[in-house]
Design a protein around this motif. Structure first.
Motif, PDB file in Angstrom:
ATOM      1  N   GLY A 134       0.842  -1.189   0.000  1.00 57.24           N
ATOM      2  CA  GLY A 134       0.000   0.000   0.000  1.00 57.24           C
ATOM      3  C   GLY A 134       0.876   1.238   0.000  1.00 57.24           C
ATOM      4  O   GLY A 134       2.103   1.155  -0.158  1.00 57.24           O
ATOM      5  N   SER A 143      -4.879   4.175   0.823  1.00 59.35           N
ATOM      6  CA  SER A 143      -4.847   3.358  -0.389  1.00 59.35           C
ATOM      7  C   SER A 143      -5.558   2.027  -0.198  1.00 59.35           C
ATOM      8  O   SER A 143      -5.950   1.380  -1.174  1.00 59.35           O
ATOM      9  CB  SER A 143      -3.399   3.081  -0.801  1.00 59.35           C
ATOM     10  N   LEU A 179      -3.343  -3.576  -0.598  1.00 60.41           N
ATOM     11  CA  LEU A 179      -3.334  -3.978  -2.003  1.00 60.41           C
ATOM     12  C   LEU A 179      -3.012  -5.459  -2.151  1.00 60.41           C
ATOM     13  O   LEU A 179      -2.174  -6.009  -1.423  1.00 60.41           O
ATOM     14  CB  LEU A 179      -2.287  -3.165  -2.773  1.00 60.41           C
ATOM     15  N   GLU A 232      -0.668  -8.403  -6.864  1.00 64.44           N
ATOM     16  CA  GLU A 232      -0.621  -7.942  -8.259  1.00 64.44           C
ATOM     17  C   GLU A 232      -0.669  -6.421  -8.332  1.00 64.44           C
ATOM     18  O   GLU A 232       0.105  -5.791  -9.067  1.00 64.44           O
ATOM     19  CB  GLU A 232      -1.789  -8.550  -9.037  1.00 64.44           C
ATOM     20  N   ASP A 233      -1.564  -5.804  -7.569  1.00 64.45           N
ATOM     21  CA  ASP A 233      -1.678  -4.351  -7.585  1.00 64.45           C
ATOM     22  C   ASP A 233      -0.471  -3.694  -6.915  1.00 64.45           C
ATOM     23  O   ASP A 233       0.003  -2.643  -7.376  1.00 64.45           O
ATOM     24  CB  ASP A 233      -2.966  -3.916  -6.879  1.00 64.45           C
ATOM     25  N   ALA A 234       0.009  -4.280  -5.846  1.00 61.05           N
ATOM     26  CA  ALA A 234       1.185  -3.728  -5.166  1.00 61.05           C
ATOM     27  C   ALA A 234       2.401  -3.750  -6.089  1.00 61.05           C
ATOM     28  O   ALA A 234       3.189  -2.793  -6.139  1.00 61.05           O
ATOM     29  CB  ALA A 234       1.468  -4.519  -3.896  1.00 61.05           C
ATOM     30  N   LEU A 250       2.032  -0.977  -8.670  1.00 56.35           N
ATOM     31  CA  LEU A 250       2.283   0.353  -8.107  1.00 56.35           C
ATOM     32  C   LEU A 250       3.774   0.664  -8.110  1.00 56.35           C
ATOM     33  O   LEU A 250       4.204   1.755  -8.522  1.00 56.35           O
ATOM     34  CB  LEU A 250       1.731   0.421  -6.686  1.00 56.35           C
ATOM     35  N   TYR A 282      -4.818   0.337  -8.482  1.00 56.55           N
ATOM     36  CA  TYR A 282      -3.838   0.412  -7.387  1.00 56.55           C
ATOM     37  C   TYR A 282      -3.522   1.845  -6.960  1.00 56.55           C
ATOM     38  O   TYR A 282      -2.850   2.054  -5.949  1.00 56.55           O
ATOM     39  CB  TYR A 282      -2.539  -0.313  -7.785  1.00 56.55           C
TER      40      TYR A 282
END
Length: 417
Positions: free
Chosen positions: A77, A95, A98, A101-103, A106, A278
């Motif tokens: 995050g 945020s 996360l 995958e999203d972390a 980012l 993200y």
């Protein structure tokens, strides 16, 4: 107490190398650091933290090392920075936790835009409780690079152009984030003492306040070709990035939308930005303000912080004004409503308005016009007990009556003139 994913930890300590390591370590465990100015008064701290419900509050730098974890694991995050918006009410920008995958996306996005690499040496100039310097330091470390600009004990001294010049000569930094006031002071120092070898820099990014055109052109001419960038963003998110070569072709622009984002203006000229999943946020414990900040568009969910602008046919953005009441002094956002509320509590103040006036050094300086019997010295003393240094008015103007619209709104622009 043991920390759990989703917990928040308020950091009310000066910046340091260890500070950045702690932020990365907490985020890797899904715990959200809340970076705050250690100079905040007890009144300000209580007001900010009441709604954020931290599991721990760190006020002693000696308590940082036990929070550091080995290695550079993935942050899950973003730090929860606090913004007050035009209302002056502190809000935590959250945020959320996360997914992996999203972390990963980012971190990759920042690395792709700014080119963070193992060979980078990031020179830290601004206090690390601000989002931009912390973000650049984190991105550098996550890429395997290192950060510099600290004293022998790893602490972060106050900005001093002579000391920074020595660091440049000895450490050969490749990147730095700064605000225009930093650049102005560095150039003035170099005019007097000589310009150091700046050839190591591949990236000099500035933001946080409007950069005067004369200063911008000097910076472009002084640093290596292609190294200087400007970006436009807020605590909530980043909107644009602009190479100086683009700026030279379109003076005054803050660039086009960052990769993965789209910009559009509503009928009032308010800027809205769509972002990847993200990069989305909420205001912690404040669903009403969160809902007001977001709207659905054809390109997906978009947010706004109330800034106004205009775009050309190629998508380049110019700012017509920050949030109407916001004062940006030395790259620090000061919200008049908060300062007004504090000064209005003085028994010698009947009415008060706070605003910014143009300042050659700071971009803007905070000024208060008031009606009442208090003296400027009394108000200055009152503010010193209740407000952090950037929020304290640099000038007090006693007047007979504040100019207002028919609906009672103070005409701040008239006062500033």
């Amino acid at each position: 107490m043991p920390l759990q994913p989703g917990d928040r930890v308020a950091l009310l300590v000066p910046g340091s190398r260890t500070y950045v390591d702690v932020v990365l370590s907490l985020l890797a465990e899904g715990v959200f650091p809340i970076p705050l100015d250690p100079r905040l008064t007890a009144y300000e701290r209580e007001r900010i933290l009441a709604n954020l419900e931290p599991a721990a509050v760190v006020t002693d730098p000696a308590d940082l090392p036990p929070l550091v974890r080995a290695g550079r694991p993935l942050p899950l995050g973003r730090p929860m920075h606090v913004t007050s918006g035009t209302t002056g009410t502190p809000k935590g920008v959250f945020s959320g936790l996360l997914a992996t995958e999203d972390a990963t996306a980012l971190v990759a996005e920042e690395r792709a835009l700014w080119g963070f690499a193992e060979s980078d040496v990031n020179l830290v100039l601004s206090p690390l409780y601000h989002s931009a310097p912390l973000r650049f330091a984190m991105g550098t470390l996550l890429a395997g690079g290192r950060i510099t600009g600290f004293d022998a004990d790893g602490g972060q001294p106050a900005f001093d152009p002579g000391r920074i010049t020595t660091v440049i000569e000895q450490e050969r930094p490749t990147t730095m984030f700064c605000v225009p006031a930093h650049l102005q002071r560095l150039l003035a120092h170099w005019d007097e003492h000589g310009t150091p070898d700046l050839s190591s820099f591949r990236l000099v990014a500035h933001a946080g306040a409007a950069c005067p055109e004369a200063l911008k052109r000097r910076v472009i001419a002084t640093f290596p070709a292609g190294s200087t960038w400007e970006f436009y963003g807020s605590t909530e998110g980043q909107f644009t990035a602009c190479r100086s070569e683009e700026w030279l072709e379109r003076p005054g622009t803050v660039g086009r939308a960052r990769p993965g984002r789209t910009l559009h203006l509503d009928d009032d000229g308010q800027i809205w930005c769509t972002v990847p999943p993200y990069a989305r946020f909420s205001y912690f414990n404040d669903p009403v303000k969160t809902q007001a900040a977001w709207r659905e568009t054809d390109a997906g969910p978009a947010f706004s912080v109330g800034d106004l602008g205009r775009m050309d046919a190629d998508g380049y953005l110019w700012l017509d004004g920050r949030r109407e009441d916001l004062v940006i002094t030395g790259g620090v956002n000061v919200y008049p409503a908060e300062v007004e509320s504090t000064l209005a509590a003085h028994p010698g103040v009947d009415d008060v308005a706070v605003y910014g006036v143009t300042d050659d050094h700071w971009g803007q300086r905070v000024v208060a016009s008031y009606v009442g019997t208090a003296t400027a010295e009394e108000l200055d003393s009152w503010a010193r007990e209740r407000l952090a240094p950037p929020k304290r008015p640099k000038e007090y103007r006693r007047i007979a009556e504040l100019p207002r619209t028919l609906t009672g709104k103070v005409r701040r622009r008239e006062l500033a003139r």
